[in-house]
Scaffold this motif. Structure first.
Motif, short mmCIF file in Angstrom:
data_model
loop_
_atom_site.label_atom_id
_atom_site.label_comp_id
_atom_site.label_asym_id
_atom_site.label_seq_id
_atom_site.Cartn_x
_atom_site.Cartn_y
_atom_site.Cartn_z
N ILE A 94 11.97 23.99 10.75
CA ILE A 94 13.20 23.33 11.17
C ILE A 94 12.87 21.85 11.36
CG2 ILE A 94 15.06 23.26 12.87
CD1 ILE A 94 12.87 26.26 12.91
N THR A 95 13.54 20.98 10.60
CA THR A 95 13.27 19.55 10.73
C THR A 95 14.33 18.84 11.54
OG1 THR A 95 14.34 19.18 8.59
CG2 THR A 95 11.94 19.40 8.60
N LYS A 96 15.57 19.11 11.28
CA LYS A 96 16.67 18.52 12.06
C LYS A 96 17.79 19.53 12.09
CE LYS A 96 15.94 13.63 11.46
NZ LYS A 96 16.43 12.37 11.01
N GLY A 97 18.50 19.57 13.18
CA GLY A 97 19.65 20.45 13.27
C GLY A 97 19.46 21.56 14.28
N ILE A 98 20.28 22.60 14.10
CA ILE A 98 20.33 23.69 15.07
C ILE A 98 20.09 25.01 14.35
CG2 ILE A 98 21.87 24.92 16.65
CD1 ILE A 98 23.29 22.26 17.12
N LEU A 99 19.32 25.87 14.98
CA LEU A 99 19.05 27.21 14.47
C LEU A 99 19.18 28.18 15.64
CD1 LEU A 99 18.11 28.75 11.91
CD2 LEU A 99 15.81 28.53 12.75
N THR A 100 19.76 29.35 15.39
CA THR A 100 19.94 30.32 16.48
C THR A 100 19.15 31.60 16.19
OG1 THR A 100 21.95 31.20 15.48
CG2 THR A 100 22.22 29.47 17.13
N TYR A 101 18.71 32.22 17.25
CA TYR A 101 17.98 33.49 17.19
C TYR A 101 18.67 34.49 18.11
CZ TYR A 101 14.24 30.44 15.52
OH TYR A 101 13.50 29.52 14.82
N ALA A 102 18.69 35.74 17.72
CA ALA A 102 19.19 36.81 18.58
C ALA A 102 17.97 37.53 19.14
CB ALA A 102 20.08 37.77 17.80
N LEU A 103 17.75 37.40 20.45
CA LEU A 103 16.57 37.97 21.09
C LEU A 103 16.98 38.84 22.27
CD1 LEU A 103 14.38 34.74 21.21
CD2 LEU A 103 14.20 36.60 19.58
N GLN A 104 16.17 39.83 22.54
CA GLN A 104 16.40 40.68 23.70
C GLN A 104 15.91 39.98 24.97
OE1 GLN A 104 14.38 44.33 22.65
NE2 GLN A 104 16.33 45.30 22.16
N GLU A 105 16.48 40.37 26.10
CA GLU A 105 16.06 39.82 27.37
C GLU A 105 14.58 40.08 27.59
OE1 GLU A 105 16.77 40.75 32.06
OE2 GLU A 105 18.41 41.14 30.69
N GLY A 106 13.84 39.05 27.97
CA GLY A 106 12.41 39.17 28.21
C GLY A 106 11.55 38.94 26.97
N ALA A 107 12.17 38.86 25.80
CA ALA A 107 11.40 38.62 24.57
C ALA A 107 10.82 37.21 24.59
CB ALA A 107 12.28 38.81 23.35
N GLN A 108 9.63 37.06 24.05
CA GLN A 108 8.97 35.75 24.00
C GLN A 108 8.98 35.24 22.58
OE1 GLN A 108 5.39 35.29 26.28
NE2 GLN A 108 4.52 33.89 24.79
N LYS A 109 9.28 33.96 22.42
CA LYS A 109 9.30 33.31 21.10
C LYS A 109 8.40 32.08 21.19
CE LYS A 109 11.27 32.95 16.99
NZ LYS A 109 10.98 33.89 15.96
N THR A 110 7.49 31.95 20.22
CA THR A 110 6.54 30.82 20.22
C THR A 110 6.85 29.92 19.02
OG1 THR A 110 4.85 32.18 21.26
CG2 THR A 110 4.10 30.19 20.15
N PHE A 111 6.80 28.62 19.26
CA PHE A 111 7.08 27.63 18.23
C PHE A 111 5.89 26.67 18.11
CE2 PHE A 111 11.16 28.85 20.03
CZ PHE A 111 11.88 29.16 18.90
N LEU A 112 5.63 26.21 16.88
CA LEU A 112 4.64 25.18 16.62
C LEU A 112 5.40 23.87 16.44
CD1 LEU A 112 1.67 24.46 16.01
CD2 LEU A 112 2.19 24.86 13.61
N VAL A 113 5.06 22.86 17.22
CA VAL A 113 5.78 21.58 17.25
C VAL A 113 4.87 20.50 16.67
CG1 VAL A 113 6.90 19.91 18.77
CG2 VAL A 113 7.02 22.35 19.30
N GLU A 114 5.34 19.83 15.60
CA GLU A 114 4.53 18.78 14.95
C GLU A 114 5.37 17.53 14.70
OE1 GLU A 114 2.98 20.28 11.28
OE2 GLU A 114 1.37 21.35 12.26
N PRO A 115 5.00 16.40 15.33
CA PRO A 115 5.69 15.15 14.99
C PRO A 115 5.18 14.60 13.65
CG PRO A 115 4.08 14.80 16.74
CD PRO A 115 4.06 16.25 16.42
#
Length: 185
Positions: free
Chosen positions: A66-87
């Motif tokens: 994802i470079t610019k904009g909005i993205l949505t995810y459907a996740l269950q309560e308590g689920a963990q999501k990890t992202f790699l962030v690079e400038p």
């Protein structure tokens, strides 16, 4: 035969992504028919995590960039999501803000390397990732943005253009003189 059919059906349901926990899977003795019933997860079991990325950088979730904009995810309560962030080059991470369950927290300093993890709350959540351009120091004439090489070649361009123009005029003059001499002979 009943046991083999039940195992095969269970395996097919699992491969299709359908959990059979608490579901009914039955096979009648001496029958080719198998009764299967299950209740799919309801929409109430999932919440939306909205990821918003702005500025010069990218966020990777393991499958998408994802470079610019909005993205949505459907996740269950308590689920963990990890992202790699690079400038990108010439940019830096300004902030990572996570809003969940009515609370807002800055995760910029809680990152592990270039990774940030969020745990889904009891309601829809938002993760804002903002990159900013690295600015040069003000007041310093020789300040150069990070990653830029200062060579000085561009500073004397007018002198070089004048010398090349003069050399061109001299060459044209020499050619004309030689032509006139060759016409006389």
């Amino acid at each position: 035969m009943k046991r083999i059919m039940t195992i095969l059906l269970t395996a097919n349901l699992l491969l299709a992504g359908i959990g059979i926990y608490g579901r009914t899977v039955q096979a009648e003795e001496n029958s080719t028919a198998i009764q299967v019933s299950y209740e799919p997860e309801t929409e109430a079991d999932f919440h939306t995590l909205t990821l918003s990325v702005s500025g010069g950088g990218r966020v990777m979730d393991g499958t998408q960039v994802i470079t610019k904009g909005i993205l949505t995810y459907a996740l269950q309560e308590g689920a963990q999501k990890t992202f790699l962030v690079e400038p990108y080059k010439g940019y830096r991470l300004q902030s990572i803000q996570y809003e969940a369950d009515g609370n807002s927290q800055n995760l910029t300093k809680k990152m592990s390397g270039q990774r940030v993890s969020v745990r889904m709350g009891k309601s829809d959540s938002h993760l804002f990732v903002v990159f900013e351009k690295v600015s040069t120091q003000k007041g310093n004439i020789d300040s150069v943005p990070i990653g830029t090489v200062k060579t000085g070649d561009a500073s004397n361009i007018w002198i070089y253009l004048c010398l090349i123009s003069t050399a061109l005029v001299v060459c044209v003059g020499i050619i004309r003189i030689k032509r006139k001499r060759s016409e006389k002979n």
